[in-house]
Design a protein around this motif. Structure first.
Motif, PDB file in Angstrom:
ATOM      1  N   PHE A  33      66.911  67.514  84.100  1.00 26.86           N
ATOM      2  CA  PHE A  33      66.694  68.960  84.142  1.00 26.86           C
ATOM      3  C   PHE A  33      66.615  69.495  85.575  1.00 26.86           C
ATOM      4  N   LEU A  34      66.507  68.628  86.567  1.00 26.52           N
ATOM      5  CA  LEU A  34      66.356  69.088  87.946  1.00 26.52           C
ATOM      6  C   LEU A  34      67.538  69.922  88.439  1.00 26.52           C
ATOM      7  N   PRO A  35      68.799  69.578  88.115  1.00 23.77           N
ATOM      8  CA  PRO A  35      69.916  70.390  88.624  1.00 23.77           C
ATOM      9  C   PRO A  35      70.169  71.681  87.843  1.00 23.77           C
ATOM     10  N   VAL A  63      63.699  64.244  82.010  1.00 22.36           N
ATOM     11  CA  VAL A  63      63.111  65.212  82.944  1.00 22.36           C
ATOM     12  C   VAL A  63      63.929  65.274  84.229  1.00 22.36           C
ATOM     13  N   GLY A  64      64.366  64.118  84.725  1.00 21.60           N
ATOM     14  CA  GLY A  64      65.205  64.122  85.917  1.00 21.60           C
ATOM     15  C   GLY A  64      66.516  64.853  85.711  1.00 21.60           C
ATOM     16  N   TYR A 115      70.850  61.177  78.435  1.00 23.46           N
ATOM     17  CA  TYR A 115      69.803  60.724  79.356  1.00 23.46           C
ATOM     18  C   TYR A 115      68.774  59.862  78.634  1.00 23.46           C
ATOM     19  N   LEU A 170      72.944  63.051  89.246  1.00 25.36           N
ATOM     20  CA  LEU A 170      72.207  64.290  89.500  1.00 25.36           C
ATOM     21  C   LEU A 170      72.811  65.104  90.640  1.00 25.36           C
ATOM     22  N   SER A 171      73.551  64.455  91.538  1.00 25.31           N
ATOM     23  CA  SER A 171      74.117  65.176  92.683  1.00 25.31           C
ATOM     24  C   SER A 171      75.361  65.974  92.320  1.00 25.31           C
TER      25      SER A 171
END
Length: 286
Positions: free
Chosen positions: A106-108, A103-104, A156, A192-193
């Motif tokens: 998918f944030l970007p 799930v994390g 992931y 993620l960045s």
């Protein structure tokens, strides 16, 4: 190509789902599977009165050592293992670690969509004008966009599974567990960045530096966990290979689209698309 991708996806999905059952957790001190190390229930403390009237413990209360699996284990060692087992049992299940990592990841995605989605052009022959990423020069060996989503889902998932194996290891005390979680969090959020830097801000060279940091920090992490839990390090090997590949791809994109006078081709194409959109809106009277 599609059949090969399907087989590859099924293979890694099977690995992620079957790894908790097939990969034994090995203790670095006993070299035995953790599932075989059983700690018995503690004996009750009772006393007896001798002929002299002095209270003295019974023989089973002394319990200097016990034999488990052919090895002598001191009572103080078992007493130290009890709080570790309590902390380990308080961890969430492996499915939560896997799901949280996916799930994390998918944030970007909004940054990726903004750089690759098709936008409205200024004439009927240019209706499917792609985002700036589709208009810059890319290496000929760039993978198709459709392959990235399933690959990252599998990667992931393996990252979450590996972290769960590390944190539930019996030699991980509460302080070590916090330190390990902090180190991995630094690497994970660095991962993620990358998309906001590369796709959002169009900082191609900054994305390359982040990729280099991901490779170095991942190698250090795998070296730290590999000496006491090799299975967790092996699970991260596909992720390491993919990050190294992404670093070379990022480097090739920077070489094909150099920065000149503070502007690179990505920013130029993005500004050009916005200018054409404003021109189209003005021509249509909107």
């Amino acid at each position: 190509m599609i059949q090969t991708l399907t087989l590859y996806t099924r293979f890694w999905l099977l690995v992620v789902l079957a790894a908790p059952c097939s990969l034994p957790l090995v203790d670095c001190f006993t070299a035995q599977p953790l599932s075989l190390r059983v700690v018995p229930s503690w004996p009750t403390t009772t006393t007896t009165t001798t002929r002299q009237g002095i209270n003295s413990p019974r023989l089973h209360d002394v319990w200097p050592s016990s034999t488990f699996g052919g090895q002598r284990i001191r009572r103080d060692t078992l007493l130290k293992a009890a709080p570790m087992a309590m902390v380990t049992s308080s961890l969430p299940g492996v499915e939560w670690f896997v799901l949280a990592h996916i799930v994390g990841g998918f944030l970007p995605i909004p940054f990726v969509i903004g750089a690759t989605r098709k936008v409205k052009g200024i004439d009927p022959n240019d209706k499917d004008l792609g985002g700036w990423y589709t208009r810059i020069q890319l290496p000929t060996w760039t993978p198709p966009n459709a392959i990235f989503a399933p690959v990252w889902i599998l990667l992931y998932g393996s990252m979450g599974l590996s972290l769960h194996m590390v944190l539930r290891h019996p030699q991980m005390t509460a302080s070590r567990r916090r330190m390990a979680a902090l180190l991995w969090a630094v690497h994970y959020f660095s991962n993620l960045s990358w998309a906001p830097l590369f796709f959002g801000l169009k900082r191609l060279r900054a994305g390359l530096w982040v990729n280099g940091w991901l490779v170095v920090s991942l190698l250090v992490w795998m070296a730290l966990i590999g000496h006491f839990l090799p299975a967790a390090a092996v699970l991260l090997t596909p992720y390491l290979v993919w990050v190294v590949f992404a670093t070379f791809l990022n480097s090739a994109v920077c070489r094909l689209n150099p920065t000149k006078n503070g502007c690179n081709e990505a920013r130029f194409q993005d500004d050009l698309i916005k200018l054409r959109q404003r021109a189209a809106d003005y021509a249509n009277g909107t």
